[in-house]
Design an enzyme around this catalytic site. Structure first.
Site, PDB file in Angstrom:
ATOM      1  N   ASP A  25      -6.716   6.589   8.104  1.00 57.65           N
ATOM      2  CA  ASP A  25      -6.835   5.691   6.951  1.00 57.65           C
ATOM      3  C   ASP A  25      -7.523   4.402   7.370  1.00 57.65           C
ATOM      4  O   ASP A  25      -7.090   3.304   7.015  1.00 57.65           O
ATOM      5  CB  ASP A  25      -5.460   5.416   6.338  1.00 57.65           C
ATOM      6  CG  ASP A  25      -5.561   4.809   4.938  1.00 57.65           C
ATOM      7  OD1 ASP A  25      -6.648   4.921   4.322  1.00 57.65           O
ATOM      8  OD2 ASP A  25      -4.580   4.222   4.463  1.00 57.65           O
ATOM      9  N   GLY A  28       0.844  -1.181   0.000  1.00 58.66           N
ATOM     10  CA  GLY A  28       0.000   0.000   0.000  1.00 58.66           C
ATOM     11  C   GLY A  28       0.875   1.224   0.000  1.00 58.66           C
ATOM     12  O   GLY A  28       2.065   1.145  -0.278  1.00 58.66           O
TER      13      GLY A  28
END
Ligand SMILES: *[C@@H]1O[C@H](CO)[C@@H](O)[C@H](O)[C@H]1NC(C)=O
Ligand SMILES: *[C@@H]1O[C@H](CO)[C@@H](O)[C@H](O)[C@H]1NC(C)=O
Ligand SMILES: *[C@@H]1O[C@H](CO)[C@@H](O)[C@H](O)[C@H]1NC(C)=O
Ligand SMILES: *[C@@H]1O[C@H](CO)[C@@H](O)[C@H](O)[C@H]1NC(C)=O
Ligand SMILES: *[C@@H]1O[C@H](CO)[C@@H](O)[C@H](O)[C@H]1NC(C)=O
Ligand SMILES: *[C@@H]1O[C@H](CO)[C@@H](O)[C@H](O)[C@H]1NC(C)=O
Ligand SMILES: *[C@@H]1O[C@H](CO)[C@@H](O)[C@H](O)[C@H]1NC(C)=O
Ligand SMILES: *[C@@H]1O[C@H](CO)[C@@H](O)[C@H](O)[C@H]1NC(C)=O
Ligand SMILES: CC(=O)N[C@H]1CO[C@H](CO)[C@@H](O)[C@@H]1O
Length: 835
Positions: free
Chosen positions: A642, A526
């Site tokens: 997040d 990611g």
């Protein structure tokens, strides 16, 4: 006659199994006519050819559609502009090899219109790719020498299927490749079409009649540089839905759409409203998902901000003039009519005697303007000077594959395309650039003063490295729970680390544990970096997060942050076991979670079954408690920023554990500094105020939590959800059902049980309260938990959620998507929450 029929079956043995069924036919020949309502199925059973009526219409058309039991997705129509008005139509193959649609009075409504060398025999069949193919044979003695005399793939309607090929050429007349339907019930030629441009570099254009409506920007061999997330193979989702690749066939460059698993039925289609979308069959929800579409936001509309205007989708107003330009008509501009564009404020100096040279302003990650001119064979510096020395050059850009692009006319259709796009260099008079120079001077000054500090640090590290060998991976000395004040620096003595329960591991050990970070140990990737599975010498399984270089922190600062974060301990947070920092490498070591992340369960129809209602409630509650701890109970007061399904890991009993908390601290440095920083979030989970303005607070985490909650209960992903025409997000859909008093339809059937329906609906209700558009309307986490546990019985009515329309097309790709195409969207944060 029977003999000939049998003969064709022999040479092209498609659909043999169907022949055994009395009514089915497998091919069309001059003697074998297709009569309404007969159909033909391709050999692989993916496609069906036959007669159909669109929704709300009684007209009959000959077409090809996906052979799905429930949904009719028509991909090609023969007589789209000449419908049959009753059910007595036929599709026949004439003796000269032409396909014809005829009505009951033998009037030909549509014909394939081929003129070809006379062939003795011909046959039409539906291929496994979904193309209707007519082959001709010189004689029945040479069955293998059939030639294709016509195929529907060369005459597409409104859809592009895998294996279709498009010749890359721009110098022919405007080529209308696809033509949209007029409406959902009328397949005749509608307003919108797709074609290529007639001049200049090859690009795709959606036409609204004769006006351009959207353009892709030039093709660079891999992508269209004016698109975001297109042609990555993944779009915004986690399955590969195929991409375009460039091939040279017979000296002609062509684009072929390929690469998707055929069970996904991935294809492109243009809707009657002028949206081109890449769609794929999501068997888990028995509906079409969208992995990419355009236009996707208001800035995608061609020339939205007029000449020399620039569009930014998430700012208000969306249009601004490029630097050095001002609105042509200030009144109109203020009213939000930007079409007349902007005009230059100060004349360019180029060519004027005795004047200062013009300069360039860099605009990063832009959709470059229309009408680029290509100069081949230049590097970026040569490109710059080519533009500088030609007074008619107004801007240039450099793409490593296309090379040097310049513009000499009015710049139109410029937009902020971050995180995609290319850098555009705009020519300006020196006097317009001078502001920038001042800024540069300030930066330079601060850099100089900063240099002293950097030098000091380097000197310090160098000294230490001389004495210690490997710099920051220090031998650990475990100490008893220290009495230190909470904010005291963790590093007391430079040679010894007082970090309770936190191991500091050497790079070599971790490399060994992960087989040198081998690909097969990769658990995910990611924005922050890659995560690898590893096994320590003592057999303990670990997850190693190898941080990307984006972290600007020094080793010591990094270790301090990690030490602080490692003190956050809660049963719903993933435990941080250790860290490593050597040279460029920075790593975090976590406990290993065998059951991976929540998204792998939620969106996988098989694994989804192991999440019963009780487990779902347990996960929701656990995430809630973890988040509450981060917000309120830990002394650091962490805002996660997040939170998403892929950041929620599950232990062996499927208890949730939040991961990646505190990353904003590590990447953003000290959050007390009110400076501009880049942080990471994921569209689809980000609250409107965070996504658009960069404001974050506990309430932005509450929003993300609400999205996760609704995903858990519905079993659907917020990002790849698309409701046929209205393009609602999952939140929009939930809101629609809520208003219609139908919210029960949102509950995933696999967890819908009558006795607990009230609780489930209550859960969704809380979820909707969390995703309300305005941060101040959202409850805080302590209120959320009281609501979920019914300590608060009366829930307020939710207001509309943020992001009802699906306007953001990016997504997380923690697991399959590589760094470059991943999810991570950098957002510049200018205001910071007080901590
Ligand atoms: C068909 O007509 C009904 C009633 O007018 C309308 O609600 C529906 O949306 C139409 N369906 C399509 C696909 O146009
Ligand atoms: C249409 O053509 C068929 C033969 O192909 C013939 O038998 C039939 O009579 C014709 N019908 C009309 C209305 O001309
Ligand atoms: C076939 O040709 C006729 C006459 O030239 C024309 O009217 C018709 O539109 C053509 N059909 C197709 C499908 O091109
Ligand atoms: C048929 O094709 C083969 C090769 O594809 C060729 O050798 C043969 O001569 C052809 N036969 C005829 C009759 O054209
Ligand atoms: C396509 O997907 C199916 C089911 O998901 C899978 O069984 C098959 O192996 C896949 N095929 C390829 C070529 O990846
Ligand atoms: C915007 O301004 C243009 C003239 O510059 C005008 O033709 C157009 O109608 C205006 N559009 C709207 C929506 O007011
Ligand atoms: C300057 O640029 C214009 C437009 O691109 C071009 O037509 C012209 O030939 C260039 N002049 C020189 C000297 O390269
Ligand atoms: C959460 O919200 C409630 C109600 O608005 C308020 O009473 C409470 O003080 C808040 N808690 C925190 C920790 O901010
Ligand atoms: C539902 C599921 O896959 N559970 C697994 C979680 O991990 C443990 C340990 O590996 C397995 O035993 C479970 O089957």
């Amino acid at each position: 006659m029977i003999q000939i029929y049998a003969f064709f079956l022999y040479i092209l043995p498609l659909g043999l199994e169907l022949c055994s069924a009395a009514t089915a036919i497998s091919s069309i020949t001059p003697t074998q006519i297709l009569k309404d309502p007969e159909t033909i199925v391709s050999k692989n059973s993916l496609f069906r050819l036959g007669f159909f009526s669109p929704a709300n219409s009684t007209n009959r058309y000959v077409g090809i559609w996906y052979n799905l039991p429930s949904v009719k997705e028509v991909i090609w129509v023969a007589n789209r502009n000449s419908p049959l008005t009753d059910s007595n139509g036929v599709l026949r193959l004439s003796v000269d090899g032409n396909l014809q649609v005829e009505n009951s009075r033998n009037v030909t409504l549509w014909s394939s219109n081929v003129t070809h060398p006379a062939t003795k025999f011909s046959v039409a069949q539906l291929s496994d790719f979904g193309s209707l193919v007519v082959q001709g044979f010189p004689s029945n003695a040479t069955p293998e020498n059939g030639t294709i005399i016509w195929q529907s793939f060369e005459h597409p309607a409104d859809s592009v299927l895998p294996n279709m090929r498009f010749i890359l050429t721009s110098n022919s007349d405007l080529r209308r490749v696809l033509q949209a339907w007029k409406s959902s019930s009328d397949p005749s030629n509608g307003r919108f079409s797709i074609g290529t441009n007639s001049l200049g570099l090859f690009q795709i254009i959606i036409w609204d009649g004769d006006r351009p409506h959207w353009r892709s920007g030039p093709w660079n061999g891999n992508i269209f540089i004016g698109t975001r997330y297109h042609n990555t193979g993944y779009g915004n989702i986690l399955v590969n839905t195929g991409s375009f690749t460039q091939e040279t066939v017979g000296g002609m460059l062509s684009l072929v759409f390929a690469g998707a698993n055929e069970t996904l039925m991935s294809h492109y289609a243009i809707t009657y409203q002028g949206i081109i979308a890449q769609r794929w069959w999501d068997d888990s929800i028995k509906n079409w998902g969208i992995s990419w579409k355009a236009p996707d936001n208001v800035c995608d509309i061609y020339g939205k901000c007029g000449e020399f205007g620039s569009c930014r989708p998430y700012s208000s107003p969306i249009c601004s003039c490029l630097k050095g330009f001002e609105p042509k008509n200030k009144e109109e501009w203020k009213r939000g009519n930007w079409s007349s564009g902007c005009a230059r404020r100060k004349q360019l100096q180029c060519g004027l005697p005795g004047s200062k040279q013009d300069g360039f302003l860099r605009l990063s990650m832009m959709k470059v303007p229309e009408n680029a001119e290509l100069i081949t064979g230049l590097n970026i510096d040569q490109c710059r000077s080519a533009c500088l020395t030609n007074c008619s050059c107004l801007a240039y850009a450099y793409d490593t594959q296309i090379t040097c692009l310049t513009w000499s006319g009015n710049l139109i259709d410029v937009a902020d395309l971050s995180p995609g796009g290319v850098d555009l260099y705009l020519r300006l008079a020196q006097s317009e650039l001078s502001n920038n120079i001042n800024i540069k001077a300030i930066v330079a000054a601060s850099v100089i003063s900063g240099t002293a500090a950097v030098a000091a640090i380097i000197w310090f590290l160098w000294r230490r490295s001389k004495s210690k060998g490997k710099v920051p991976c220090l031998p650990i000395k475990r100490v008893e729970r220290s009495q230190a004040t909470p904010n005291a620096h963790v590093f007391r003595d430079k040679s010894q680390v007082m970090i309770e329960d936190l191991q500091i591991l050497e790079f070599d050990k971790l490399a060994e544990a992960t087989d040198s970070f081998h690909e097969y140990n990769l658990l995910g990737a990611g924005g922050f970096g890659q995560v690898y599975k590893g096994k320590l010498e003592d057999g303990q399984e670990i997850a190693v997060k190898r941080l990307s270089r984006a972290s600007g922190q020094g080793a010591e600062e990094f270790m301090n942050e990690v030490a602080l974060i490692s003190k956050l301990q809660h049963r719903n947070l993933v435990k941080l076991l250790g860290c490593c920092a050597e040279g460029e490498e920075k790593m975090l070591i976590y406990e290993f979670m065998p059951n991976k992340s929540l998204d792998t369960f939620l969106f996988d129809p098989e694994k989804r079954k192991s999440l019963d209602l009780q487990k779902c409630f347990n996960i929701i509650e656990g995430v809630c408690r973890g988040l509450l701890y981060l917000h309120r109970d830990s002394r650091l007061k962490i805002i996660h920023r997040d939170l998403k399904a892929s950041n929620i890991l599950l232990d062996k009993d499927l208890n949730p554990k939040i991961s990646d908390f505190g990353m904003a601290r590590i990447f953003g440095g000290n959050q007390d500094q009110a400076s501009t920083q880049r942080v990471v979030g994921t569209y689809g989970y980000m609250s409107p105020e965070y996504a658009m303005e960069g404001h974050f607070s506990e309430k932005s985490d509450v929003f993300s939590f609400g999205v996760v909650l609704i995903e858990i209960v519905s079993g659907k992903k917020n990002n790849n959800y698309w409701y046929q025409e209205d393009s609602l997000s999952l939140l929009g859909y939930a809101w629609k059902l809520w208003r219609e008093d139908n919210i029960i339809l949102l509950i995933d059937p696999s967890i819908n049980s009558a006795p607990f329906q009230a609780e489930t609906v209550r859960c969704i209700h809380v979820g909707l309260l969390c995703v309300q558009e305005l941060a101040k309307d959202r409850p805080n986490m302590s209120t959320v938990i009281s609501m979920l546990l019914s300590d608060i019985t009366e829930l307020p009515n939710p207001k509309p959620p943020g992001f009802v329309q699906r306007q953001l097309s990016s997504d997380t790709g923690s697991y399959q998507i590589t760094e470059q195409t991943s999810s991570t969207n950098y957002v510049t944060v200018t205001s910071l929450a007080a901590r």
